[in-house]
Design a protein around this motif. Structure first.
Motif, PDB file in Angstrom:
ATOM      1  N   THR A 374       0.862  -1.182   0.000  1.00  0.00           N
ATOM      2  CA  THR A 374       0.000   0.000   0.000  1.00  0.00           C
ATOM      3  C   THR A 374       0.896   1.228   0.000  1.00  0.00           C
ATOM      4  OG1 THR A 374      -1.796  -1.119   1.164  1.00  0.00           O
ATOM      5  CG2 THR A 374      -1.758   1.283   1.265  1.00  0.00           C
ATOM      6  N   VAL A 375       0.698   2.108  -0.978  1.00  0.00           N
ATOM      7  CA  VAL A 375       1.544   3.293  -1.125  1.00  0.00           C
ATOM      8  C   VAL A 375       0.690   4.548  -1.020  1.00  0.00           C
ATOM      9  CG1 VAL A 375       3.251   2.077  -2.527  1.00  0.00           C
ATOM     10  CG2 VAL A 375       1.340   3.239  -3.650  1.00  0.00           C
ATOM     11  N   ASN A 376       1.344   5.649  -0.669  1.00  0.00           N
ATOM     12  CA  ASN A 376       0.647   6.918  -0.467  1.00  0.00           C
ATOM     13  C   ASN A 376       0.916   7.874  -1.619  1.00  0.00           C
ATOM     14  OD1 ASN A 376      -0.322   6.144   2.147  1.00  0.00           O
ATOM     15  ND2 ASN A 376       1.716   6.586   2.976  1.00  0.00           N
ATOM     16  N   LEU A 377      -0.129   8.556  -2.048  1.00  0.00           N
ATOM     17  CA  LEU A 377      -0.039   9.590  -3.075  1.00  0.00           C
ATOM     18  C   LEU A 377      -0.756  10.836  -2.572  1.00  0.00           C
ATOM     19  CD1 LEU A 377      -0.951   7.643  -6.363  1.00  0.00           C
ATOM     20  CD2 LEU A 377       1.298   8.531  -5.759  1.00  0.00           C
ATOM     21  N   THR A 378      -0.425  11.965  -3.186  1.00  0.00           N
ATOM     22  CA  THR A 378      -1.140  13.204  -2.904  1.00  0.00           C
ATOM     23  C   THR A 378      -1.734  13.734  -4.202  1.00  0.00           C
ATOM     24  OG1 THR A 378       0.362  13.757  -1.087  1.00  0.00           O
ATOM     25  CG2 THR A 378      -0.970  15.549  -1.998  1.00  0.00           C
ATOM     26  N   ILE A 379      -3.035  13.947  -4.199  1.00  0.00           N
ATOM     27  CA  ILE A 379      -3.689  14.553  -5.358  1.00  0.00           C
ATOM     28  C   ILE A 379      -3.541  16.064  -5.210  1.00  0.00           C
ATOM     29  CG2 ILE A 379      -5.826  14.741  -6.669  1.00  0.00           C
ATOM     30  CD1 ILE A 379      -4.591  11.897  -6.485  1.00  0.00           C
ATOM     31  N   GLU A 380      -2.804  16.671  -6.143  1.00  0.00           N
ATOM     32  CA  GLU A 380      -2.471  18.088  -6.016  1.00  0.00           C
ATOM     33  C   GLU A 380      -2.152  18.668  -7.389  1.00  0.00           C
ATOM     34  OE1 GLU A 380       0.981  18.217  -3.528  1.00  0.00           O
ATOM     35  OE2 GLU A 380       2.150  16.905  -4.824  1.00  0.00           O
ATOM     36  N   ASN A 381      -1.937  19.995  -7.422  1.00  0.00           N
ATOM     37  CA  ASN A 381      -1.575  20.691  -8.667  1.00  0.00           C
ATOM     38  C   ASN A 381      -2.506  20.301  -9.815  1.00  0.00           C
ATOM     39  OD1 ASN A 381       0.592  21.905  -7.327  1.00  0.00           O
ATOM     40  ND2 ASN A 381       1.973  20.213  -7.843  1.00  0.00           N
ATOM     41  N   ILE A 382      -3.787  20.463  -9.569  1.00  0.00           N
ATOM     42  CA  ILE A 382      -4.807  20.077 -10.544  1.00  0.00           C
ATOM     43  C   ILE A 382      -4.813  21.075 -11.702  1.00  0.00           C
ATOM     44  CG2 ILE A 382      -7.274  19.629 -10.849  1.00  0.00           C
ATOM     45  CD1 ILE A 382      -7.326  19.206  -7.737  1.00  0.00           C
ATOM     46  N   PRO A 383      -4.818  20.616 -12.951  1.00  0.00           N
ATOM     47  CA  PRO A 383      -4.847  21.549 -14.089  1.00  0.00           C
ATOM     48  C   PRO A 383      -6.068  22.465 -14.016  1.00  0.00           C
ATOM     49  CG  PRO A 383      -4.421  19.312 -14.832  1.00  0.00           C
ATOM     50  CD  PRO A 383      -4.801  19.214 -13.391  1.00  0.00           C
ATOM     51  N   ASN A 384      -5.902  23.684 -14.480  1.00  0.00           N
ATOM     52  CA  ASN A 384      -7.001  24.653 -14.451  1.00  0.00           C
ATOM     53  C   ASN A 384      -7.739  24.634 -15.785  1.00  0.00           C
ATOM     54  OD1 ASN A 384      -8.751  26.643 -13.758  1.00  0.00           O
ATOM     55  ND2 ASN A 384      -7.247  28.313 -13.740  1.00  0.00           N
ATOM     56  N   TRP A 385      -8.586  23.631 -15.940  1.00  0.00           N
ATOM     57  CA  TRP A 385      -9.368  23.477 -17.165  1.00  0.00           C
ATOM     58  C   TRP A 385     -10.831  23.861 -16.951  1.00  0.00           C
ATOM     59  CZ3 TRP A 385      -6.975  17.969 -17.712  1.00  0.00           C
ATOM     60  CH2 TRP A 385      -5.693  18.070 -18.286  1.00  0.00           C
ATOM     61  N   GLY A 386     -11.094  24.550 -15.875  1.00  0.00           N
ATOM     62  CA  GLY A 386     -12.459  24.935 -15.574  1.00  0.00           C
ATOM     63  C   GLY A 386     -13.179  23.859 -14.789  1.00  0.00           C
ATOM     64  N   PRO A 387     -14.293  24.205 -14.164  1.00  0.00           N
ATOM     65  CA  PRO A 387     -15.027  23.227 -13.361  1.00  0.00           C
ATOM     66  C   PRO A 387     -15.627  22.126 -14.228  1.00  0.00           C
ATOM     67  CG  PRO A 387     -16.293  25.249 -13.584  1.00  0.00           C
ATOM     68  CD  PRO A 387     -14.943  25.533 -14.169  1.00  0.00           C
ATOM     69  N   GLY A 388     -15.815  20.967 -13.608  1.00  0.00           N
ATOM     70  CA  GLY A 388     -16.421  19.848 -14.321  1.00  0.00           C
ATOM     71  C   GLY A 388     -15.770  18.532 -13.955  1.00  0.00           C
ATOM     72  N   ALA A 389     -16.087  17.513 -14.733  1.00  0.00           N
ATOM     73  CA  ALA A 389     -15.575  16.163 -14.490  1.00  0.00           C
ATOM     74  C   ALA A 389     -14.229  15.980 -15.183  1.00  0.00           C
ATOM     75  CB  ALA A 389     -16.571  15.128 -14.988  1.00  0.00           C
ATOM     76  N   TYR A 390     -13.207  15.659 -14.403  1.00  0.00           N
ATOM     77  CA  TYR A 390     -11.884  15.329 -14.918  1.00  0.00           C
ATOM     78  C   TYR A 390     -11.671  13.821 -14.728  1.00  0.00           C
ATOM     79  CZ  TYR A 390     -10.448  20.319 -14.541  1.00  0.00           C
ATOM     80  OH  TYR A 390     -10.333  21.678 -14.649  1.00  0.00           O
ATOM     81  N   THR A 391     -10.746  13.271 -15.494  1.00  0.00           N
ATOM     82  CA  THR A 391     -10.356  11.873 -15.310  1.00  0.00           C
ATOM     83  C   THR A 391      -9.004  11.814 -14.627  1.00  0.00           C
ATOM     84  OG1 THR A 391     -11.584  11.114 -17.248  1.00  0.00           O
ATOM     85  CG2 THR A 391      -9.827   9.691 -16.461  1.00  0.00           C
ATOM     86  N   LEU A 392      -8.950  11.072 -13.541  1.00  0.00           N
ATOM     87  CA  LEU A 392      -7.710  10.816 -12.822  1.00  0.00           C
ATOM     88  C   LEU A 392      -7.249   9.428 -13.247  1.00  0.00           C
ATOM     89  CD1 LEU A 392      -5.865  12.077 -10.657  1.00  0.00           C
ATOM     90  CD2 LEU A 392      -7.293  10.968  -8.922  1.00  0.00           C
ATOM     91  N   ARG A 393      -6.155   9.370 -13.993  1.00  0.00           N
ATOM     92  CA  ARG A 393      -5.722   8.141 -14.670  1.00  0.00           C
ATOM     93  C   ARG A 393      -4.485   7.567 -13.978  1.00  0.00           C
ATOM     94  NH1 ARG A 393      -6.370   9.161 -20.523  1.00  0.00           N
ATOM     95  NH2 ARG A 393      -8.466   8.437 -19.931  1.00  0.00           N
ATOM     96  N   PHE A 394      -4.679   6.518 -13.192  1.00  0.00           N
ATOM     97  CA  PHE A 394      -3.572   5.884 -12.473  1.00  0.00           C
ATOM     98  C   PHE A 394      -2.861   4.877 -13.382  1.00  0.00           C
ATOM     99  CE2 PHE A 394      -6.543   7.099  -9.099  1.00  0.00           C
ATOM    100  CZ  PHE A 394      -5.695   7.733  -8.201  1.00  0.00           C
ATOM    101  N   ASP A 395      -1.521   4.829 -13.247  1.00  0.00           N
ATOM    102  CA  ASP A 395      -0.743   3.868 -14.034  1.00  0.00           C
ATOM    103  C   ASP A 395       0.641   3.722 -13.405  1.00  0.00           C
ATOM    104  OD1 ASP A 395      -0.140   2.057 -16.013  1.00  0.00           O
ATOM    105  OD2 ASP A 395      -0.166   3.492 -17.673  1.00  0.00           O
ATOM    106  N   ILE A 396       1.334   2.668 -13.807  1.00  0.00           N
ATOM    107  CA  ILE A 396       2.721   2.454 -13.391  1.00  0.00           C
ATOM    108  C   ILE A 396       3.638   3.063 -14.453  1.00  0.00           C
ATOM    109  CG2 ILE A 396       4.498   0.759 -12.822  1.00  0.00           C
ATOM    110  CD1 ILE A 396       2.251   0.833 -10.783  1.00  0.00           C
ATOM    111  N   TYR A 397       4.605   3.862 -13.989  1.00  0.00           N
ATOM    112  CA  TYR A 397       5.558   4.523 -14.890  1.00  0.00           C
ATOM    113  C   TYR A 397       6.952   3.983 -14.592  1.00  0.00           C
ATOM    114  CZ  TYR A 397       7.909   8.299 -17.441  1.00  0.00           C
ATOM    115  OH  TYR A 397       8.668   9.027 -18.325  1.00  0.00           O
ATOM    116  N   VAL A 398       7.672   3.627 -15.655  1.00  0.00           N
ATOM    117  CA  VAL A 398       8.990   3.008 -15.518  1.00  0.00           C
ATOM    118  C   VAL A 398      10.051   3.918 -16.125  1.00  0.00           C
ATOM    119  CG1 VAL A 398      10.398   0.971 -16.023  1.00  0.00           C
ATOM    120  CG2 VAL A 398       7.921   0.730 -15.675  1.00  0.00           C
TER     121      VAL A 398
END
Length: 437
Positions: A374-398
């Motif tokens: 179990t690992v910890n992340l912080t959701i931050e520095n959200i792009p300023n694309w205006g209000p609405g539904a955004y997609t948060l896309r989790f993935d492994i990066y190598v």
């Protein structure tokens, strides 16, 4: 193109060429089209062989010889033949799947069951095993497919799934069986041989290790409430667990209740590689269908009262934790050539492309299968694309000596969550969406 990317592409080309050579010169295994089964009267409803043993024969209407128990109209259908040799796809599996897993379970779980059952049959056939129709192997009851309510006899008996009169339950079974995929495991040149894909009714929290390296004990945290129980030997795929993952719910089917989980998988292969460690999925021509680099989220802690994604705002930060399972064919060893493996995320919104998030967590050293850190992340520095539904896309990066890459680049699904940014959002936002390459 950078020098490192060029090196990576050259290496990738070499590996693909090598893979093509291996596929052309692999073992002489050919997926069989028929199976031979010794047919016994079985105890109802357990499916074990009735004692004293009684072989099925012409006119027999006992359970195991027919699903229409006591009905002289539909006795044992194979006359005097016993053992009987029958088609796998158009007879055997159509009766096995609904007997092993009811059609009230999630269709994606039934597809996983069909692949596991086919692989299990292939494994025994390849070994020359003497198979019978009891739960000693997998329960095969003639006419089980036809008996699915309302009782319907297909108008194309030679190819039942091509019939025009199937009922809804029969169509569910046919849809599950249609992709003629199987699970393989091994080292070249025997890496295309079928795996011993045991499966069990249910487990509580964790499966049980089996006799094969791909039958590891793995965490199954979704199976910790509602109707979860230890029922069966616990090795390999949990049938009720498979349906829970497909539903994203700790209850295996709607009739058992509703207890949403933080993760939902919508592809059968996500279920299969969770329960069977380091395996390959192949089609009827033995071609590999899924990449070697894979992962699954097992649970996400959003730190909210209902553990659903909160409405997020640009000025705030949101700590979360994710349990990560390495479902690939090798450990995530950090060194050369792969210097690091991290779980991170990208932001996406229609008309705005993607932006990589600023938070990541190392998953270096995670072995395939188990344990799942179990690992910890912080959701931050959200792009300023205006209000609405955004997609948060989790993935492994190598980060690699041959060029950096996402697991999603090779075709494994990212884990996408719809998040309301700077709400309120007008429409209901589902907990999770999946990105299918």
């Amino acid at each position: 193109m950078s020098y490192s990317r060029t090196k990576y592409m050259l290496l990738l080309g070499f590996l693909l060429a090598l893979l093509s050579t291996e596929m052309a010169s692999a073992s002489n295994f050919t997926p069989p089209s028929q199976i031979t089964v010794r047919m016994y009267r079985l105890q109802f409803p357990s499916g074990v062989i009735y004692q004293p043993q009684e072989l099925c024969s012409s006119g027999n209407t006992n359970f195991g010889c027919t699903a229409f128990v006591g009905d002289a109209t539909y006795p044992y259908p194979y006359g005097t033949a016993n053992p009987v040799t029958i088609p796998i796809e158009t007879d055997y599996l159509l009766d096995v799947i609904p007997q092993e897993m009811g059609t009230y379970y999630h269709p994606t779980a039934l597809q996983a069951q069909a692949i596991a059952a086919r692989s299990y049959a292939y494994w025994h056939i390849n070994r020359g095993s003497t198979i019978n129709n009891s739960t000693q192997f997998q329960a095969f009851i003639p006419y089980k497919f036809e008996s699915l309510p309302p009782t319907t006899f297909p108008d194309n008996p030679d190819n039942p799934c091509a019939s025009s009169n199937l009922n809804s339950s029969q169509r569910i079974v046919c849809s599950a069986v249609a992709p003629r995929h199987y699970i393989s495991y091994g080292t070249y040149p025997n890496d295309d041989l079928p795996a011993f894909t045991e499966f069990s009714a249910d487990v509580w929290n964790r499966t049980v290790a089996g006799s094969q390296p791909y039958l590891m004990a793995v965490d199954d945290p979704i199976s910790t409430g509602c109707d979860a129980n230890n029922y069966g030997h616990g090795r390999g795929m949990s049938q009720e667990g498979a349906s829970r993952w497909a539903r994203g719910n700790r209850c295996s089917y709607p009739g058992q209740g509703d207890d949403p989980w933080s993760v939902r998988w919508e592809r059968a292969e996500q279920i299969l590689v969770h329960y069977y460690t380091g395996v390959r999925l192949r089609d009827a021509n033995k071609q590999i269908l899924i990449p070697a680099d894979r992962w699954n989220p097992l649970q996400i802690n959003w730190n909210t009262p209902d553990n659903r994604p909160p409405i997020v705002y640009h000025s705030n930060t949101y700590p979360i934790s994710v349990e990560v399972q390495n479902t690939g064919v090798s450990d995530w060893t950090c060194g050369y050539p792969n210097f690091s493996y991290v779980l991170t995320y990208r932001w996406a919104k229609a008309g705005h492309g993607e932006v990589t998030g600023s938070s990541s967590a190392s998953v270096c050293g995670t072995p395939k299968g188990d344990p799942s850190p179990t690992v910890n992340l912080t959701i931050e520095n959200i792009p300023n694309w205006g209000p609405g539904a955004y997609t948060l896309r989790f993935d492994i990066y190598v980060t690699s000596a041959y060029g950096n890459f996402w697991f999603g680049d090779s075709g494994w699904p990212t884990y996408d969550v719809s998040v309301c940014v700077d709400g309120p959002c007008k429409a209901f936002i589902p907990l999770a969406l999946k990105n299918y390459p």
